[in-house]
Motif scaffolding. Structure first.
Motif, PDB file in Angstrom:
ATOM      1  N   UNK A  86      -6.412   2.635  -1.605  1.00  0.00           N
ATOM      2  CA  UNK A  86      -6.065   1.794  -2.755  1.00  0.00           C
ATOM      3  C   UNK A  86      -4.615   2.008  -3.163  1.00  0.00           C
ATOM      4  N   UNK A  87      -4.191   3.258  -3.185  1.00  0.00           N
ATOM      5  CA  UNK A  87      -2.802   3.566  -3.557  1.00  0.00           C
ATOM      6  C   UNK A  87      -1.838   3.010  -2.511  1.00  0.00           C
ATOM      7  N   UNK A  88      -2.204   3.108  -1.236  1.00  0.00           N
ATOM      8  CA  UNK A  88      -1.350   2.580  -0.170  1.00  0.00           C
ATOM      9  C   UNK A  88      -1.250   1.059  -0.272  1.00  0.00           C
ATOM     10  N   UNK A  89      -2.368   0.395  -0.571  1.00  0.00           N
ATOM     11  CA  UNK A  89      -2.350  -1.055  -0.735  1.00  0.00           C
ATOM     12  C   UNK A  89      -1.484  -1.457  -1.921  1.00  0.00           C
ATOM     13  N   UNK A  90      -1.645  -0.778  -3.049  1.00  0.00           N
ATOM     14  CA  UNK A  90      -0.808  -1.083  -4.220  1.00  0.00           C
ATOM     15  C   UNK A  90       0.667  -0.892  -3.905  1.00  0.00           C
ATOM     16  N   UNK A  91       0.984   0.175  -3.188  1.00  0.00           N
ATOM     17  CA  UNK A  91       2.380   0.462  -2.834  1.00  0.00           C
ATOM     18  C   UNK A  91       2.918  -0.625  -1.895  1.00  0.00           C
ATOM     19  N   UNK A  92       2.152  -1.007  -0.875  1.00  0.00           N
ATOM     20  CA  UNK A  92       2.585  -2.061   0.040  1.00  0.00           C
ATOM     21  C   UNK A  92       2.772  -3.392  -0.683  1.00  0.00           C
ATOM     22  N   UNK A  93       1.851  -3.716  -1.582  1.00  0.00           N
ATOM     23  CA  UNK A  93       1.976  -4.973  -2.327  1.00  0.00           C
ATOM     24  C   UNK A  93       3.190  -4.950  -3.241  1.00  0.00           C
ATOM     25  N   UNK A  94       3.446  -3.806  -3.862  1.00  0.00           N
ATOM     26  CA  UNK A  94       4.592  -3.708  -4.780  1.00  0.00           C
ATOM     27  C   UNK A  94       5.916  -3.794  -4.038  1.00  0.00           C
ATOM     28  N   UNK A  95       6.018  -3.129  -2.906  1.00  0.00           N
ATOM     29  CA  UNK A  95       7.293  -3.100  -2.178  1.00  0.00           C
ATOM     30  C   UNK A  95       7.424  -4.301  -1.239  1.00  0.00           C
ATOM     31  N   UNK A  96       6.513  -4.409  -0.297  1.00  0.00           N
ATOM     32  CA  UNK A  96       6.644  -5.426   0.745  1.00  0.00           C
ATOM     33  C   UNK A  96       6.127  -6.790   0.303  1.00  0.00           C
ATOM     34  N   UNK A  97       5.088  -6.827  -0.506  1.00  0.00           N
ATOM     35  CA  UNK A  97       4.579  -8.105  -0.992  1.00  0.00           C
ATOM     36  C   UNK A  97       5.553  -8.778  -1.946  1.00  0.00           C
ATOM     37  N   UNK A  98       6.032  -8.023  -2.923  1.00  0.00           N
ATOM     38  CA  UNK A  98       6.992  -8.575  -3.880  1.00  0.00           C
ATOM     39  C   UNK A  98       8.304  -8.929  -3.189  1.00  0.00           C
TER      40      UNK A  98
END
Length: 121
Positions: A86-98
């Motif tokens: 979950x933390x990895x997904x949030x981090x990926x969404x925050x950095x790479x998704x945004x």
């Protein structure tokens, strides 16, 4: 195990960026194209791209540049931290998704301004 986790992390980061990037490009280019057929949709053309031709050319050029820019990330790998999924997904969404959502709007607009100034489309 460590290398496998690093590869999975990198693949997730690049996939997240790619999906966000494609979605943003559609929202950037389709309104510029739709205005030709449906002039009442001009309000959706929030980027105010020069013309449908310059919008398509700008998106293609941006796509070529972003692929080259992502090569170092693919070769080096995305930063990996031991954390929950979950933390990895949030981090990926925050950095790479945004980043994948913001980069096309800025890049396509800048390229469109250059293309229109040079009279290429």
């Amino acid at each position: 195990m460590e290398v496998g986790k690093q590869l999975l992390s990198t693949r997730g980061a690049l996939t997240t960026f790619s999906i966000a990037n494609d979605v943003a490009k559609y929202f950037a280019v389709i309104p510029a194209l739709a205005v030709v057929v449906f002039p009442s949709l001009a309000a959706l053309n929030i980027m105010d791209l020069g013309s449908p031709k310059s919008a398509i050319l700008s998106a293609v050029i941006f796509n070529a540049l972003i692929i080259v820019a992502l090569i170092p990330v693919a070769l080096r790998g995305a930063a990996f931290k031991a954390q929950s999924e979950e933390a990895a997904l949030r981090r990926n969404l925050a950095i790479y998704g945004l980043g994948g959502i913001i980069a096309p709007f800025i890049g396509i607009k800048l390229i469109d301004m250059i293309v229109c100034t040079l009279g290429l489309a």
